[in-house]
Design an enzyme around this catalytic site. Structure first.
Site, PDB file in Angstrom:
ATOM      1  N   HIS A 105      55.815  71.909  75.747  1.00  0.00           N
ATOM      2  CA  HIS A 105      55.912  70.579  75.119  1.00  0.00           C
ATOM      3  C   HIS A 105      55.083  69.538  76.100  1.00  0.00           C
ATOM      4  O   HIS A 105      54.285  68.628  75.556  1.00  0.00           O
ATOM      5  CB  HIS A 105      57.185  70.070  74.603  1.00  0.00           C
ATOM      6  CG  HIS A 105      57.665  70.796  73.628  1.00  0.00           C
ATOM      7  ND1 HIS A 105      57.950  71.975  73.458  1.00  0.00           N
ATOM      8  CD2 HIS A 105      58.101  70.399  72.248  1.00  0.00           C
ATOM      9  CE1 HIS A 105      58.442  72.275  72.057  1.00  0.00           C
ATOM     10  NE2 HIS A 105      58.545  71.172  71.469  1.00  0.00           N
ATOM     11  N   ARG A 117      36.596  54.783  68.005  1.00  0.00           N
ATOM     12  CA  ARG A 117      37.923  55.220  67.475  1.00  0.00           C
ATOM     13  C   ARG A 117      38.377  56.539  68.193  1.00  0.00           C
ATOM     14  O   ARG A 117      39.240  56.602  68.641  1.00  0.00           O
ATOM     15  CB  ARG A 117      37.972  55.407  66.209  1.00  0.00           C
ATOM     16  CG  ARG A 117      39.480  55.403  65.475  1.00  0.00           C
ATOM     17  CD  ARG A 117      39.469  55.086  63.982  1.00  0.00           C
ATOM     18  NE  ARG A 117      38.969  56.459  63.542  1.00  0.00           N
ATOM     19  CZ  ARG A 117      38.617  56.283  62.174  1.00  0.00           C
ATOM     20  NH1 ARG A 117      39.170  55.544  61.340  1.00  0.00           N
ATOM     21  NH2 ARG A 117      37.971  57.326  61.510  1.00  0.00           N
ATOM     22  N   TYR A 163      40.689  63.762  65.622  1.00  0.00           N
ATOM     23  CA  TYR A 163      39.755  64.270  64.856  1.00  0.00           C
ATOM     24  C   TYR A 163      39.010  62.970  64.411  1.00  0.00           C
ATOM     25  O   TYR A 163      39.549  61.814  64.147  1.00  0.00           O
ATOM     26  CB  TYR A 163      39.916  65.267  63.562  1.00  0.00           C
ATOM     27  CG  TYR A 163      40.578  64.382  62.340  1.00  0.00           C
ATOM     28  CD1 TYR A 163      41.725  64.067  62.496  1.00  0.00           C
ATOM     29  CD2 TYR A 163      39.779  64.597  61.342  1.00  0.00           C
ATOM     30  CE1 TYR A 163      42.373  63.517  61.563  1.00  0.00           C
ATOM     31  CE2 TYR A 163      40.524  64.020  60.249  1.00  0.00           C
ATOM     32  CZ  TYR A 163      41.633  63.419  60.207  1.00  0.00           C
ATOM     33  OH  TYR A 163      42.163  62.634  59.171  1.00  0.00           O
ATOM     34  N   GLU A 186      48.859  52.911  53.349  1.00  0.00           N
ATOM     35  CA  GLU A 186      47.435  53.120  53.034  1.00  0.00           C
ATOM     36  C   GLU A 186      47.550  54.820  52.176  1.00  0.00           C
ATOM     37  O   GLU A 186      48.450  54.864  51.774  1.00  0.00           O
ATOM     38  CB  GLU A 186      46.646  53.586  54.549  1.00  0.00           C
ATOM     39  CG  GLU A 186      47.486  54.524  55.319  1.00  0.00           C
ATOM     40  CD  GLU A 186      46.784  54.772  56.690  1.00  0.00           C
ATOM     41  OE1 GLU A 186      45.502  54.591  56.688  1.00  0.00           O
ATOM     42  OE2 GLU A 186      47.386  55.240  57.439  1.00  0.00           O
ATOM     43  N   LYS A 243      44.264  58.898  65.194  1.00  0.00           N
ATOM     44  CA  LYS A 243      43.690  59.825  64.035  1.00  0.00           C
ATOM     45  C   LYS A 243      43.819  61.375  64.694  1.00  0.00           C
ATOM     46  O   LYS A 243      43.143  62.056  65.148  1.00  0.00           O
ATOM     47  CB  LYS A 243      42.315  59.719  63.996  1.00  0.00           C
ATOM     48  CG  LYS A 243      41.661  60.283  62.531  1.00  0.00           C
ATOM     49  CD  LYS A 243      40.290  59.511  62.223  1.00  0.00           C
ATOM     50  CE  LYS A 243      39.844  60.523  61.116  1.00  0.00           C
ATOM     51  NZ  LYS A 243      40.316  60.355  59.896  1.00  0.00           N
ATOM     52  N   ARG A 281      52.028  77.673  76.232  1.00  0.00           N
ATOM     53  CA  ARG A 281      52.809  76.732  75.344  1.00  0.00           C
ATOM     54  C   ARG A 281      53.884  76.113  75.974  1.00  0.00           C
ATOM     55  O   ARG A 281      54.818  76.612  76.525  1.00  0.00           O
ATOM     56  CB  ARG A 281      53.474  77.436  73.962  1.00  0.00           C
ATOM     57  CG  ARG A 281      53.961  76.569  73.065  1.00  0.00           C
ATOM     58  CD  ARG A 281      54.577  77.282  71.803  1.00  0.00           C
ATOM     59  NE  ARG A 281      54.948  76.497  70.634  1.00  0.00           N
ATOM     60  CZ  ARG A 281      55.976  75.653  70.828  1.00  0.00           C
ATOM     61  NH1 ARG A 281      56.676  75.627  72.017  1.00  0.00           N
ATOM     62  NH2 ARG A 281      56.332  74.825  69.759  1.00  0.00           N
TER      63      ARG A 281
HETATM   64  N1  PDD Z   1      40.351  59.917  56.519  1.00  0.00           N
HETATM   65  N2  PDD Z   1      43.548  56.377  56.525  1.00  0.00           N
HETATM   66  C1  PDD Z   1      43.783  57.666  56.839  1.00  0.00           C
HETATM   67  C2  PDD Z   1      45.014  58.043  56.751  1.00  0.00           C
HETATM   68  C3  PDD Z   1      42.779  58.690  57.055  1.00  0.00           C
HETATM   69  O1  PDD Z   1      42.754  59.741  57.246  1.00  0.00           O
HETATM   70  C4  PDD Z   1      41.299  57.929  56.689  1.00  0.00           C
HETATM   71  C5  PDD Z   1      40.041  59.013  57.055  1.00  0.00           C
HETATM   72  C6  PDD Z   1      41.246  56.408  56.371  1.00  0.00           C
HETATM   73  C7  PDD Z   1      39.726  55.985  56.296  1.00  0.00           C
HETATM   74  O2  PDD Z   1      39.273  55.831  57.762  1.00  0.00           O
HETATM   75  P1  PDD Z   1      37.611  55.738  57.592  1.00  0.00           P
HETATM   76  O3  PDD Z   1      37.065  54.863  56.928  1.00  0.00           O
HETATM   77  O4  PDD Z   1      37.127  55.608  59.116  1.00  0.00           O
HETATM   78  O5  PDD Z   1      37.156  57.314  57.105  1.00  0.00           O
HETATM   79  C8  PDD Z   1      42.403  55.875  56.519  1.00  0.00           C
HETATM   80  C9  PDD Z   1      39.382  60.974  56.808  1.00  0.00           C
HETATM   81  C10 PDD Z   1      38.014  60.715  56.034  1.00  0.00           C
HETATM   82  C11 PDD Z   1      39.775  62.496  56.584  1.00  0.00           C
HETATM   83  O6  PDD Z   1      41.037  62.623  57.083  1.00  0.00           O
HETATM   84  O7  PDD Z   1      38.962  63.409  56.150  1.00  0.00           O
END
Ligand code: PDD
Length: 297
Positions: A112, A62, A43, A192, A159, A110
């Site tokens: 894996h 990204r 996402y 983070e 992501k 389904r």
């Molecule tokens: N999250 N680290 C993680 C684990 C994140 O899920 C996000 C963003 C960031 C910051 O990334 P960016 O600056 O590209 O938004 C760092 C989004 C906002 C969310 O999950 O809603």
């Protein structure tokens, strides 16, 4: 039924699923969608200000990278996707809000092992308004973070929609009275936030954020902030920092598309510095806002 799930779409909210714009409450994916069954999808979230997606190109960069890493095809070309994003902003009549994009490997029996004949990837776009008053309060007063063990997998640079460890950490942080969780690796270093990147400012005014690796998401806001800080010739180092170091920091903040440079004023209930948002954090927010074309930041 919950208001936002109602089939009588609340105030005309529109979602996009695989080529169709639908009332939010009627939009759906197949029950064999691999994201539902297996978490097999990615996402993106972009901030939308004045009808314009912020940092659009790096978010799409990204997104393409996440898909490439998982071997999922882009559901459509970038130019077409940008048109869909604009159409969503227009149809939802939300000039300032958040735009969510999800791409899954699609629906298939389904298994894996991803199917040899790749199904059509599922593309979902949804939009919602931001609680700007709540964001303004966070920027004004700052937030608390709660340190939580980082129990995620080895590819946090992708992501993906698999967010359970992030949710659990955020839930624990909330229970501890904090707004965000700071995830801590086995060696005591902050990776983070649960949905944000983490930053500190040391006594000498050097800004520190963890260097990119498989351990963190390469935040788009982080990237643009680093560019803005380099242009302003600020002292910045990309390296990991411990919780102990963060506690002694002069300032700290978090960054994400949903809130750029939100000041951190306490860690695990302990005041950071004098417990008020720092001046450098404010400056970095202003630099980012100018670079990203945000108004009223
Ligand atoms: N999250 N680290 C993680 C684990 C994140 O899920 C996000 C963003 C960031 C910051 O990334 P960016 O600056 O590209 O938004 C760092 C989004 C906002 C969310 O999950 O809603």
């Amino acid at each position: 039924m919950k208001k936002w799930l109602s089939t009588r779409a609340p105030a005309g909210r529109i979602a996009y699923v695989n080529g169709r714009y639908l009332p939010h409450g009627q939009a759906a994916v197949h029950i064999e969608d691999r994201a539902l069954q297996l978490g097999d999808g990615i996402y993106e979230v972009t901030n939308v200000i004045g009808g314009k997606p912020i940092d659009e190109e790096p978010h799409l960069d990204r997104m393409e990278r996440s898909l490439r890493e998982l071997g999922i095809a882009m559901p459509m070309g970038r130019a077409a996707l940008k048109l869909v994003m604009r159409e969503m902003i227009a149809r939802n009549r939300i000039p300032d809000g958040l735009l969510y994009l999800q791409v899954t490997r699609g629906a298939s029996k389904r298994d894996h092992v991803p199917p040899k004949d790749a199904p059509r990837p599922t593309l979902i776009l949804t939009m919602r308004s931001q609680d700007l008053a709540a964001l303004a309060a966070r920027l004004d007063k700052g937030i608390g973070v709660s340190t939580q063990p980082d129990i995620r997998w080895g590819r946090c640079d992708i992501k993906t929609v698999q967010l359970l460890p992030n949710l659990l950490a955020k839930q624990a942080a909330k229970a501890a009275g904090a707004f965000e969780a700071w995830l801590v690796d086995d060696d005591g270093y902050v990776t983070e936030g649960s949905s944000t990147n983490a930053w500190i400012v040391d006594e000498g005014g050097t800004v520190i954020t963890r260097d990119l690796s498989n351990a963190i998401l390469p935040g788009v806001t982080r990237l643009i902030m680093l560019e803005a800080m380099a242009e302003a010739q600020m002292k910045v180092v990309e390296r990991k920092f411990t919780v102990a170091e963060a506690r002694k920091a002069r300032e700290a903040f978090i960054s994400s598309a949903t809130g750029a440079a939100v000041p951190v004023v306490s860690i695990d209930g302990q005041k950071l510095g004098d417990g008020v948002p720092g001046a450098l954090t404010r400056r970095i927010r202003d630099l980012y806002a100018a670079k990203a074309g945000l108004k009223n930041a």
